[in-house]
Design a protein around this motif. Structure first.
Motif, PDB file in Angstrom:
ATOM      1  N   LEU A 177     -13.512 -49.729  48.998  1.00  0.00           N
ATOM      2  CA  LEU A 177     -14.177 -49.786  47.008  1.00  0.00           C
ATOM      3  C   LEU A 177     -14.269 -49.054  46.812  1.00  0.00           C
ATOM      4  O   LEU A 177     -14.132 -48.711  44.990  1.00  0.00           O
ATOM      5  CB  LEU A 177     -14.434 -51.486  47.040  1.00  0.00           C
ATOM      6  CG  LEU A 177     -15.400 -51.608  45.752  1.00  0.00           C
ATOM      7  CD1 LEU A 177     -14.255 -51.948  44.716  1.00  0.00           C
ATOM      8  CD2 LEU A 177     -16.050 -53.078  45.549  1.00  0.00           C
ATOM      9  N   ALA A 180     -12.304 -46.481  45.713  1.00  0.00           N
ATOM     10  CA  ALA A 180     -11.245 -46.373  45.388  1.00  0.00           C
ATOM     11  C   ALA A 180     -11.654 -45.611  43.641  1.00  0.00           C
ATOM     12  O   ALA A 180     -11.337 -44.976  42.888  1.00  0.00           O
ATOM     13  CB  ALA A 180     -10.498 -47.841  45.202  1.00  0.00           C
ATOM     14  N   MET A 181     -13.111 -46.452  43.603  1.00  0.00           N
ATOM     15  CA  MET A 181     -13.579 -45.630  42.369  1.00  0.00           C
ATOM     16  C   MET A 181     -13.826 -44.661  42.108  1.00  0.00           C
ATOM     17  O   MET A 181     -13.779 -43.729  41.670  1.00  0.00           O
ATOM     18  CB  MET A 181     -15.004 -46.592  42.198  1.00  0.00           C
ATOM     19  CG  MET A 181     -14.906 -47.965  41.846  1.00  0.00           C
ATOM     20  SD  MET A 181     -16.884 -49.205  42.230  1.00  0.00           S
ATOM     21  CE  MET A 181     -17.146 -48.239  40.546  1.00  0.00           C
ATOM     22  N   TYR A 183     -11.419 -42.187  43.564  1.00  0.00           N
ATOM     23  CA  TYR A 183     -10.575 -41.619  44.277  1.00  0.00           C
ATOM     24  C   TYR A 183     -10.241 -40.690  42.913  1.00  0.00           C
ATOM     25  O   TYR A 183      -9.886 -40.738  41.831  1.00  0.00           O
ATOM     26  CB  TYR A 183      -9.620 -42.466  44.316  1.00  0.00           C
ATOM     27  CG  TYR A 183      -7.770 -42.502  45.271  1.00  0.00           C
ATOM     28  CD1 TYR A 183      -7.772 -41.749  46.155  1.00  0.00           C
ATOM     29  CD2 TYR A 183      -6.743 -41.732  44.018  1.00  0.00           C
ATOM     30  CE1 TYR A 183      -7.121 -41.787  46.702  1.00  0.00           C
ATOM     31  CE2 TYR A 183      -5.693 -41.926  44.850  1.00  0.00           C
ATOM     32  CZ  TYR A 183      -5.650 -41.501  45.894  1.00  0.00           C
ATOM     33  OH  TYR A 183      -4.553 -41.050  46.641  1.00  0.00           O
ATOM     34  N   ALA A 233     -19.881 -53.747  41.431  1.00  0.00           N
ATOM     35  CA  ALA A 233     -18.686 -53.298  41.862  1.00  0.00           C
ATOM     36  C   ALA A 233     -19.084 -54.357  43.773  1.00  0.00           C
ATOM     37  O   ALA A 233     -17.687 -55.297  43.588  1.00  0.00           O
ATOM     38  CB  ALA A 233     -18.382 -52.131  42.217  1.00  0.00           C
ATOM     39  N   LEU A 262      -9.847 -56.452  48.295  1.00  0.00           N
ATOM     40  CA  LEU A 262      -9.768 -55.606  47.372  1.00  0.00           C
ATOM     41  C   LEU A 262      -8.671 -55.841  45.975  1.00  0.00           C
ATOM     42  O   LEU A 262      -8.902 -54.935  44.638  1.00  0.00           O
ATOM     43  CB  LEU A 262      -9.516 -54.654  48.159  1.00  0.00           C
ATOM     44  CG  LEU A 262     -10.393 -53.553  49.042  1.00  0.00           C
ATOM     45  CD1 LEU A 262      -9.320 -53.048  50.452  1.00  0.00           C
ATOM     46  CD2 LEU A 262     -11.682 -52.744  49.081  1.00  0.00           C
ATOM     47  N   VAL A 266     -11.315 -54.149  43.146  1.00  0.00           N
ATOM     48  CA  VAL A 266     -10.762 -52.935  42.546  1.00  0.00           C
ATOM     49  C   VAL A 266     -10.341 -52.923  41.180  1.00  0.00           C
ATOM     50  O   VAL A 266     -11.419 -51.919  39.817  1.00  0.00           O
ATOM     51  CB  VAL A 266      -9.728 -52.047  43.444  1.00  0.00           C
ATOM     52  CG1 VAL A 266      -9.428 -50.876  42.290  1.00  0.00           C
ATOM     53  CG2 VAL A 266     -10.965 -51.993  44.956  1.00  0.00           C
ATOM     54  N   SER A 269     -13.241 -54.113  38.326  1.00  0.00           N
ATOM     55  CA  SER A 269     -14.600 -53.165  38.821  1.00  0.00           C
ATOM     56  C   SER A 269     -14.338 -51.783  37.894  1.00  0.00           C
ATOM     57  O   SER A 269     -15.046 -51.530  36.975  1.00  0.00           O
ATOM     58  CB  SER A 269     -15.224 -52.738  40.195  1.00  0.00           C
ATOM     59  OG  SER A 269     -15.610 -53.616  40.901  1.00  0.00           O
TER      60      SER A 269
END
Length: 645
Positions: A177, A180-181, A183, A233, A262, A266, A269
């Protein structure tokens, strides 16, 4: 654990089966059942069953006493009985929102304070290299800068790990998670032209570069180096995980649970938590901009005093762009001029704390945090020391406010963004050489911030830690014990273990303890103490083998192999940690006299619980005798008992 499978099966069966269990928890020695009907339990079978010490029915609980390995038996009982794991979510301190927030943040940051301090020190070293003329393209600079800066750049990753543990969710799902934030593609999207702008002309103005199923994606400044967004998140993700784990079939939950977590966490969030953080930052920026126009002095005081709080919540991002715009348009900035010196108020407060600390372990960790703060990296200081103690953090904010007021009063400006900490000084030097007053005022503000933070903390902060006096051969406690043994004409043999009193109070034979598990010596021989001071100190040199999450009991194995259990009060596990504070963790090495736990005697009594504290040698069967003190009044560190081989 499979070796306890048969024992767990018998326990479930003879408490009346899974259907008769409302819930089950465990403390340091016991399984604590709430049964629908205690008459269905076969108490006599359980008392005689090998692996069970005894059974106690008290306070509406059906208590099956196991011993120090109760956590392993508990896991198997939950598994065999397909019961809800009531330890799945860690208790968060109750009380005011501020106290709960501080408890949460402290729990999240404490595990990585050491590496964070080290990274901050490396950042300071890199700043020194830059001042010495080392180029940013030099390999030495590049590699050391990566070593120091990476921890803070990817701070959400570190936070994801500890937050996942705090909320009892799968750590790797939390890492996915957070990844991903962070990325890179998310920020790459914002480099092109916006599709359209939401709330144009307001503080909520948000350029939209892409959409998610037609919904606008508000990306803001990204999540690098942020704190609150990833905590929220992971909290959200933990709720999803607990929901799906409880409902998916065992054959598919191992991969379907993280898949669903996820898939939901994701987007939510990024679509919800992110915009809230962005809009909050914009509101803060607008408020301070208006205050600066009204009164630069009030602006300096407010911004200096609140800066650390804004950074904690990630709300400072609403001010950073305004500072950059100031520099771009005018070549100077009033915003950056105020906030640079705040770290020195934090440093001053921490120096005062360290000077007043009695715990040598905390002092040792405080020194690198001071060095980090000197170089402008205050996270180790804030999250490791001042924020958990509360008052020093508030006082550092006062120091920041006063230095901000001073800078606002004299209209001090920066000419560049500059470095952090001590290396922020060059940013106040007028490149034209015309005005030298800004840099001198800033140096004065640094002194003001440091002195105010230090003096206020030194005057008003009281260290609650116990003293830890370490010697090369034996602790001071051992010296006291040996002297008392000599005065009592007791022979000291080489293989015996001398156990000091872990607290101050009135001694009591175990036979008089109002709990049959202790009074019957089922857990082992020892003494009990009615405490007069709510502090537990280590009775021996050894290792913490078990400390219960609620802080009401602790097990220590001494250097000579004595297994000692200190159990604060009777049935105090029911308080769920309220009134207790822990200073050590499982696996910590401790010395005699080191503070382990503090507890509120009046709080425990007011809630109807006895404070009688048994001190038990749980491996009594390995000794030929347990020799006990005959004194009535005892102080921590005095001779309590002596195990004889």
């Amino acid at each position: 654990m499979e070796k306890y499978n048969e024992l767990a099966t018998d326990i479930i069966k003879h408490v009346g089966g899974s259907g008769n269990i409302k819930d089950v928890r465990h403390c340091i020695t016991r399984l604590r059942f709430h049964l629908k009907d205690e008459n269905k339990a076969d108490t006599e079978f359980l008392k005689q069953r090998e692996g069970i010490v005894t059974v106690v029915q008290s306070g509406g609980q059906y208590q099956v006493v196991i011993g120090n390995h109760v956590p392993d038996v508990y896991e198997e009982v939950v598994k065999v009985g397909q019961l809800k794991d009531d330890t799945e979510e860690e208790d968060i301190t109750e009380g005011s929102l501020i106290n709960r927030f501080i408890d949460l943040m402290s729990g999240i940051f404490q595990p990585f304070l050491g590496p964070m301090s080290a990274a901050g020190m490396i950042k300071g070293l890199v700043a020194i290299l830059a001042v010495a003329g080392v180029s940013e393209t030099d390999g030495l600079y590049i590699i050391l800068n990566a070593a120091g800066d990476a921890f803070f750049q990817f701070l959400p990753i570190m936070i994801a790990v500890t937050t996942a543990k705090k909320f009892k969710m799968n750590v790797f799902t939390a890492l996915a998670l957070a990844g991903a934030m962070l990325y890179p593609t998310l920020l790459d999207v914002t480099t092109g032209d916006a599709l359209y702008t939401l709330f144009s002309g307001t503080v909520f103005e948000s350029p939209i570069y892409t959409t998610f199923l037609g919904l606008p994606v508000i990306l803001g400044m990204g999540y690098y180096q942020t704190v609150i967004p990833v905590i929220l998140a992971v909290w959200l993700a933990s709720k999803f995980e607990h929901f799906f784990k409880a409902r998916l079939h065992a054959n598919v939950k191992s991969f379907l649970t993280p898949f669903m977590v996820l898939l939901l966490a994701v987007p939510l969030s990024i679509l919800i938590i992110g915009p809230i953080a962005t809009w909050g930052s914009n509101l803060v920026g607008a408020a301070f901009q208006g205050l600066n126009q009204f009164s630069p002095i009030l602006f300096g005081m407010a911004l200096g005093g609140l800066w650390q709080i804004l950074v904690m919540f990630g709300l400072h991002w609403g001010l950073v762009p305004l500072g950059i715009i100031e520099l771009t348009n005018t070549g100077t900035s009033s915003i950056f001029s105020i906030v640079n010196g705040v770290s020195f108020a934090q440093m001053g407060a921490l120096i005062a704390m360290v000077l007043k600390m009695k715990d040598s372990k905390k002092r040792a960790l405080g020194i690198p945090a001071i060095i980090s703060a000197f170089f402008g990296v205050t996270e180790p200081s804030i999250y490791g020391f001042t924020l958990p103690a509360k008052l020093p953090f508030y006082l550092s904010c006062v120091g920041g406010a006063i230095q901000g007021l001073y800078l606002g009063l004299f209209g001090v400006l920066t000419y560049a963004m500059g470095g952090l900490g001590i290396f922020s000084i060059p940013a106040y030097i007028d490149p034209s050489g015309v005005n030298s007053s800004h840099v001198w005022h800033y140096v004065i503000s640094i002194i003001i911030a440091t002195i105010v933070g230090f003096i206020l903390t030194y005057l008003f902060y009281k260290d609650k830690g116990g003293a830890v006096e370490e010697t090369t051969e034996a602790s001071a406690t051992d010296t006291v014990v040996n002297n008392q043994l000599k005065s009592q004409n007791k022979n000291v043999v080489i293989n015996q273990e001398i156990v000091a009193s872990p607290l101050t109070g009135e001694t009591l034979p175990l036979a008089e303890v109002p709990d049959s598990v202790f009074s019957s010596l089922a857990m082992g021989d020892g003494m009990a103490i009615i405490p007069k001071v709510g502090e537990i100190f280590s009775p021996v040199n050894g290792t913490v083998t078990t400390i219960f999450p609620t802080g009401h009991a602790i097990g220590i194995t001494s250097e000579n192999g004595a297994e000692i259990l200190v159990h604060i009060g009777m049935d105090t596990v029911q308080l769920e940690g309220k009134g207790f504070e822990k200073f050590v963790s499982d696996g910590d090495t401790v010395v005699a006299g080191e503070k382990l736990i503090s507890f509120d005697i009046e709080y425990i009594k007011e809630r109807g619980y006895s404070t009688i504290t048994p001190v038990i040698v749980t491996n009594t069967d390995q000794y030929t005798d347990i020799v006990k003190t005959d004194v009535k009044e005892i102080s921590s560190g005095d001779f309590l008992l002596d195990t004889v081989k």
